[in-house]
Design an enzyme around this catalytic site. Structure first.
Site, mmCIF file in Angstrom:
data_model
loop_
_atom_site.group_PDB
_atom_site.id
_atom_site.type_symbol
_atom_site.label_atom_id
_atom_site.label_comp_id
_atom_site.label_asym_id
_atom_site.label_seq_id
_atom_site.Cartn_x
_atom_site.Cartn_y
_atom_site.Cartn_z
ATOM 1 N N HIS A 173 0.203 1.184 6.413
ATOM 2 C CA HIS A 173 0.345 2.473 7.082
ATOM 3 C C HIS A 173 0.650 3.549 6.047
ATOM 4 O O HIS A 173 1.422 3.315 5.108
ATOM 5 C CB HIS A 173 1.467 2.427 8.116
ATOM 6 C CG HIS A 173 1.285 1.363 9.152
ATOM 7 N ND1 HIS A 173 0.066 1.119 9.747
ATOM 8 C CD2 HIS A 173 2.155 0.471 9.686
ATOM 9 C CE1 HIS A 173 0.205 0.137 10.616
ATOM 10 N NE2 HIS A 173 1.449 -0.278 10.593
ATOM 11 N N GLN A 212 -3.054 -5.024 6.810
ATOM 12 C CA GLN A 212 -3.069 -3.566 6.930
ATOM 13 C C GLN A 212 -1.919 -2.901 6.203
ATOM 14 O O GLN A 212 -0.952 -3.545 5.779
ATOM 15 C CB GLN A 212 -3.058 -3.173 8.400
ATOM 16 C CG GLN A 212 -1.815 -3.656 9.146
ATOM 17 C CD GLN A 212 -1.889 -3.354 10.622
ATOM 18 O OE1 GLN A 212 -1.211 -2.442 11.111
ATOM 19 N NE2 GLN A 212 -2.712 -4.120 11.363
ATOM 20 N N ARG A 263 -6.979 -0.758 7.298
ATOM 21 C CA ARG A 263 -7.188 -2.199 7.316
ATOM 22 C C ARG A 263 -7.954 -2.648 6.078
ATOM 23 O O ARG A 263 -8.890 -1.976 5.639
ATOM 24 C CB ARG A 263 -7.936 -2.613 8.580
ATOM 25 C CG ARG A 263 -7.194 -2.259 9.864
ATOM 26 C CD ARG A 263 -7.991 -2.623 11.105
ATOM 27 N NE ARG A 263 -7.287 -2.236 12.326
ATOM 28 C CZ ARG A 263 -7.393 -1.038 12.894
ATOM 29 N NH1 ARG A 263 -8.203 -0.133 12.354
ATOM 30 N NH2 ARG A 263 -6.712 -0.757 13.980
ATOM 31 N N HIS A 277 1.017 -5.786 5.318
ATOM 32 C CA HIS A 277 1.538 -6.760 6.272
ATOM 33 C C HIS A 277 0.416 -7.275 7.157
ATOM 34 O O HIS A 277 -0.639 -6.651 7.299
ATOM 35 C CB HIS A 277 2.657 -6.164 7.127
ATOM 36 C CG HIS A 277 2.253 -4.986 7.957
ATOM 37 N ND1 HIS A 277 2.114 -3.712 7.438
ATOM 38 C CD2 HIS A 277 1.951 -4.868 9.285
ATOM 39 C CE1 HIS A 277 1.749 -2.890 8.390
ATOM 40 N NE2 HIS A 277 1.634 -3.555 9.525
ATOM 41 N N GLU A 286 7.430 1.125 10.783
ATOM 42 C CA GLU A 286 7.613 0.418 12.048
ATOM 43 C C GLU A 286 8.633 -0.704 11.905
ATOM 44 O O GLU A 286 8.955 -1.138 10.784
ATOM 45 C CB GLU A 286 6.289 -0.133 12.577
ATOM 46 C CG GLU A 286 5.654 -1.223 11.752
ATOM 47 C CD GLU A 286 4.260 -1.595 12.273
ATOM 48 O OE1 GLU A 286 3.559 -0.716 12.794
ATOM 49 O OE2 GLU A 286 3.878 -2.762 12.119
#
Length: 456
Positions: free
Chosen positions: A100, A98, A305, A286, A135
């Site tokens: 972000h 995926q 994804r 990642h 994140e």
């Protein structure tokens, strides 16, 4: 301070044991795999907090009392919201490959899906909010992940050992030239590059084409894929390459025939021991492979994804957001001197304004924590030895979770004993706070805890 309960998330890659044990869930709650426990101010899954004996959504309390709950500085910068989303996660098998999005891509995607009338809770929805999503992960036990693109040399060394046509296509892409975009070989990949690719280097275009080849190929014969990976693994000569193949083999077993497992051979294989960490900026590809960790991010549930999932894939938007530069995984505990290692507490402070994390241990006997000793050896030049209590002196919103044993949380306004699985939300109006051992017989003499907060 307020007792806060996490929101459970049940996904197939979760565990039947680990998080259930930490949070003392009963037999009824252990029938499904438990993947994540959210301490959340996200509008779609807010955590309940206890206010005068009544449960209320954290989001509602913040909206009504933003200055008290998140502080004046936070309210002015982010609005009446908790700017971070804090989770405990446990992966027993690989989960999605995926990316972000950055802020403008999140806003554009969110508004586009709204115009299309896609409900926020629809499984085919990619953008759940307008926020960018970076994140950080801190391992609570050995944790495996593939993070960002490694070097072209590393990728070629892995892929050239494979006989599969998709792998050979990826090798061809990594060896392609800048002028090949005008030919037929990679025209589909080049058409899916973002507008910014007009100024990309040839190296970035090569990585994009190879990644595109892996995630857009049709499913292959599962046994052929697995056999080829295992045979190639037997030919590797370096530990890091071994680890990359181990990740790809795990993925191929979990998602038979999914060629996106080959993309892991282009990425940095990371093994984190307890207390070690990695930061993932927006756009970083990642995949988490295995383990239990604390995860903190901007207040966003946006996930794009590419594969290794039974959930919705959004390859078009993912490729628009993909950061195709090679990179070394970023360890936020070693990013700057403001990150401190103390006798019984480690801080993880990436270069973002929304969040940071601390992981600590309390002990009545004041014995050194082995995690800190290990980190001290690794980051010798950054270590400061500080005795006494460790305060969190800023006036921002904090979530404290006891992960083992018992701890006592003390603020200017309140004091609570937390046992394993208990958590409190410490509002800005509580002022400073610190965590110490329980010495009055209410709990165990040792404990471990996590503190999520805005940076100080």
């Amino acid at each position: 301070m307020y007792a806060i309960r996490p929101v459970p998330k049940h996904y197939a890659w979760g565990s039947h044991r680990t998080l259930q044990h930490v949070f003392h869930l009963d037999e009824h709650e252990t029938q499904q795999p438990l993947a994540e426990m959210w301490f959340s101010g996200h509008a779609q899954s807010p955590s309940p907090i206890m206010v005068d004996g009544v449960e209320q959504p954290l989001t509602s309390m913040i909206e009504r009392n933003p200055i008290d709950m998140v502080g004046r500085r936070g309210s002015e910068e982010f609005g009446p919201v908790l700017p971070y989303l804090f989770k405990l996660i446990c992966a027993t098998e690989p989960l999605s490959l995926q990316v972000h999005p950055v802020a403008f891509q999140a806003r554009a995607g969110f508004n586009e899906e709204n115009r299309a009338g896609i409900p926020l809770n629809a499984p085919e929805r990619s953008f759940k909010d307008i926020n960018a999503k970076s994140e950080m992960v801190v391992a609570l036990e050995p944790f495996l992940a593939a993070v960002g693109f490694s070097t072209r040399t590393f990728a070629l060394r892995n892929l050239e050992l494979l006989r599969l046509p998709v792998a050979q296509r990826m090798v061809e892409a990594l060896n392609s030239t800048a002028t090949q975009s005008a030919g037929e070989s990679f025209v589909m990949a080049d058409e899916m590059m973002p507008i910014a690719s007009a100024v990309w280097s040839p190296a970035r275009k090569r990585l994009f084409r190879a990644f595109h080849a892996a995630i857009t190929a049709q499913e292959t014969d599962p046994q052929e894929l697995l056999d080829d990976l295992q045979h190639a693994r037997s030919l590797t000569e370096h530990t890091r390459n071994d680890l990359a193949f181990d990740f790809a083999i795990r993925a191929a077993k979990a998602f038979p025939g999914d060629t996106s497992s080959l993309a892991l051979l282009m990425m940095n294989p990371v093994r984190l021991e307890e207390g070690q960490s990695v930061f993932l900026p927006t756009g970083t590809p990642h995949a988490y492979i295995y383990g239990t960790a604390a995860e903190i991010m901007t207040n966003s549930d946006n996930v794009l994804r590419a594969g290794l999932t039974v959930k919705h894939k959004d390859i078009v938007n993912l490729l628009q957001c993909l950061d195709c530069r090679t990179s070394t995984p970023v360890d936020p505990s070693n990013s700057q001197i403001a990150t401190m290692l103390m006798r019984d507490l480690a801080f993880y402070k990436p270069n973002v304004s929304e969040y940071m994390l601390a992981y600590g241990q309390v002990d009545v006997q004041h014995e050194p924590w082995p995690v800190i000793n290990a980190l001290a050896k690794r980051y010798d030049s950054l270590v400061r030895q500080i005795s006494g209590h460790t305060p969190f002196p800023h006036s921002g919103p904090r979530v404290v979770v006891c992960t083992q044993g018992s701890v006592q949380v003390i603020s200017e306004a309140d004091s609570r004993v937390l046992h394993q699985g208990d958590a409190v939300f410490v509002p800005a109006s509580d002022g400073w706070a610190h965590v110490e051992a329980v010495i009055d017989g209410e709990g165990e003499p040792q404990g471990k805890y996590l503190v999520a907060s805005t940076p100080f």
